[in-house]
Design a protein around this motif. Structure first.
Motif, PDB file in Angstrom:
ATOM      1  N   MET A  20       0.825  -1.208   0.000  1.00 45.51           N
ATOM      2  CA  MET A  20       0.000   0.000   0.000  1.00 45.51           C
ATOM      3  C   MET A  20       0.857   1.255   0.000  1.00 45.51           C
ATOM      4  O   MET A  20       1.943   1.277   0.584  1.00 45.51           O
ATOM      5  N   THR A  27      -3.860   6.939   1.642  1.00 51.80           N
ATOM      6  CA  THR A  27      -4.264   5.554   1.414  1.00 51.80           C
ATOM      7  C   THR A  27      -4.311   4.832   2.761  1.00 51.80           C
ATOM      8  O   THR A  27      -5.381   4.645   3.316  1.00 51.80           O
ATOM      9  N   SER A  42      -6.785   5.466   7.752  1.00 50.85           N
ATOM     10  CA  SER A  42      -8.007   5.461   6.952  1.00 50.85           C
ATOM     11  C   SER A  42      -9.018   4.513   7.581  1.00 50.85           C
ATOM     12  O   SER A  42      -8.661   3.542   8.266  1.00 50.85           O
ATOM     13  N   ALA A  85      -8.565   0.615   7.843  1.00 51.46           N
ATOM     14  CA  ALA A  85      -7.159   0.248   7.631  1.00 51.46           C
ATOM     15  C   ALA A  85      -6.677  -0.747   8.671  1.00 51.46           C
ATOM     16  O   ALA A  85      -6.012  -1.740   8.345  1.00 51.46           O
ATOM     17  N   ASP A 121      -3.281   5.901  -4.437  1.00 52.92           N
ATOM     18  CA  ASP A 121      -4.221   6.957  -4.830  1.00 52.92           C
ATOM     19  C   ASP A 121      -3.658   7.953  -5.836  1.00 52.92           C
ATOM     20  O   ASP A 121      -4.410   8.727  -6.431  1.00 52.92           O
ATOM     21  N   PHE A 130      -7.511   3.760  -4.666  1.00 54.23           N
ATOM     22  CA  PHE A 130      -8.278   4.042  -3.453  1.00 54.23           C
ATOM     23  C   PHE A 130      -8.629   5.521  -3.395  1.00 54.23           C
ATOM     24  O   PHE A 130      -7.766   6.369  -3.161  1.00 54.23           O
ATOM     25  N   LEU A 179     -10.975   1.356   3.481  1.00 54.13           N
ATOM     26  CA  LEU A 179      -9.840   0.633   2.920  1.00 54.13           C
ATOM     27  C   LEU A 179     -10.057  -0.880   2.979  1.00 54.13           C
ATOM     28  O   LEU A 179      -9.542  -1.627   2.146  1.00 54.13           O
TER      29      LEU A 179
END
Length: 307
Positions: A102, A107, A170, A173, A259, A276, A295
């Motif tokens: 990630m 994000t 997020s 997450a 992102d 995302f 997420l």
């Protein structure tokens, strides 16, 4: 390329009418729905439709990719913003161990750390403007990073702890990382941001790998420079390939989530590249889009169940 896929439709609500459109698109494009099941997650719902082969015998990789692109476009149009549908390779969904990488800013976390730091230097507006342009792919990332970091020169090292305390994960997450780790998968984060912020976050979440830029600090103050090579879009893709290989996980079982334009290379290198809440150019290039704030929709995409 993989020959069998699964379609996953997801949204805060999934109306019967929209799901019927999804089924119609799949069958109109020649795909058989072998099975269907619903899933309920905190904040979103998902419907998983197992498909047969998406590539008839004798189809070249280029033809299969073009056919899949047409299907994805048609499914996006069918959802009309109410629901998203991702067509996920079964090499990822059915893998015993998966590798997930990630991006961090916007994000894994909700903020852009460089902007939080720049606020201490009175340069937040200037830095935010440059960041937005860089994430849209309008500026060279390394050049834009050096420009933004230069505004931080002279700040005391203590601002790093202050900013770290303000970082917010997020939505979903923590659940996403915890559930993936509990199921035995490998989770990594790679960032064009800063190791001084990412390192404690990676330790807290138990990430297997993490990499970001190092802010140079001399005599307790930021110099306005970064140490070593910049973590840019090319190096993000390299880390995906390096870390997944170290983990003994093949490319077909990898997923990358980001992102901004800086994430495009690693998204292209993964079996599934996920945008995302991303910039338009990133959504266009991605294999799948998550346009909810959650997420953990990625759990449904990768078929990661509660341990």
């Amino acid at each position: 390329m993989p020959s069998t896929f699964t379609a996953v439709s997801y949204g805060q609500t999934l109306s019967p009418a929209v799901m019927e459109k999804v089924r119609t698109v799949l069958t109109d494009h020649g795909y058989t729905i072998a099975s269907e099941r619903g899933e309920h997650h905190p904040g979103f719902e998902a419907v998983v439709l197992e498909l047969g082969s998406l590539a008839p015998s004798g189809t070249t990789d280029a033809q299969a990719a073009a056919r899949l692109a047409r299907l994805r476009k048609a499914l996006t149009e069918a959802g009309a913003g109410e629901v998203s549908t991702a067509v996920v390779p079964d090499s990822l969904r059915h893998a015993a161990r998966k590798f997930i990488i990630m991006d961090v800013d916007s994000t894994l976390i909700q903020q852009e750390v460089i902007e939080l730091l720049a606020a201490h230097a009175g340069a937040e507006a200037e830095v935010a403007k440059v960041t937005a342009a860089a994430m849209r792919g309008e500026l060279d990332f390394a050049e834009s990073l050096h420009h933004r970091v230069a505004t931080l020169a002279g700040l005391p090292e203590s601002v790093l702890a202050e900013v770290g305390a303000k970082v917010k994960l997020s939505v979903g997450a923590e659940r996403f990382v915890a559930q993936a780790k509990a199921a035995g998968h490998v989770v990594a984060a790679v960032s064009g941001g800063f190791s001084q912020i990412l390192a404690p976050l990676a330790e807290r979440l138990g990430l297997d790998f993490a990499l970001a830029n190092d802010l140079e600090i001399i005599d307790g103050h930021l110099t306005g420079k970064v140490s070593g090579a910049v973590v840019d879009r090319a190096s993000k893709a390299v880390q995906l390939q390096t870390w997944s290989a170290e983990s003994g996980i093949r490319q077909g079982a990898t997923m990358a989530i980001g992102d901004g334009a800086n994430d495009l290379d690693m998204m292209a290198a993964a079996a599934l590249g996920v945008a995302f809440n991303a910039k338009p150019a990133v959504r266009e290039a991605a294999d799948a889009q998550i346009n909810l704030p959650n997420l953990d929709v990625a759990l449904a995409l990768a078929n990661i169940q509660d341990a």
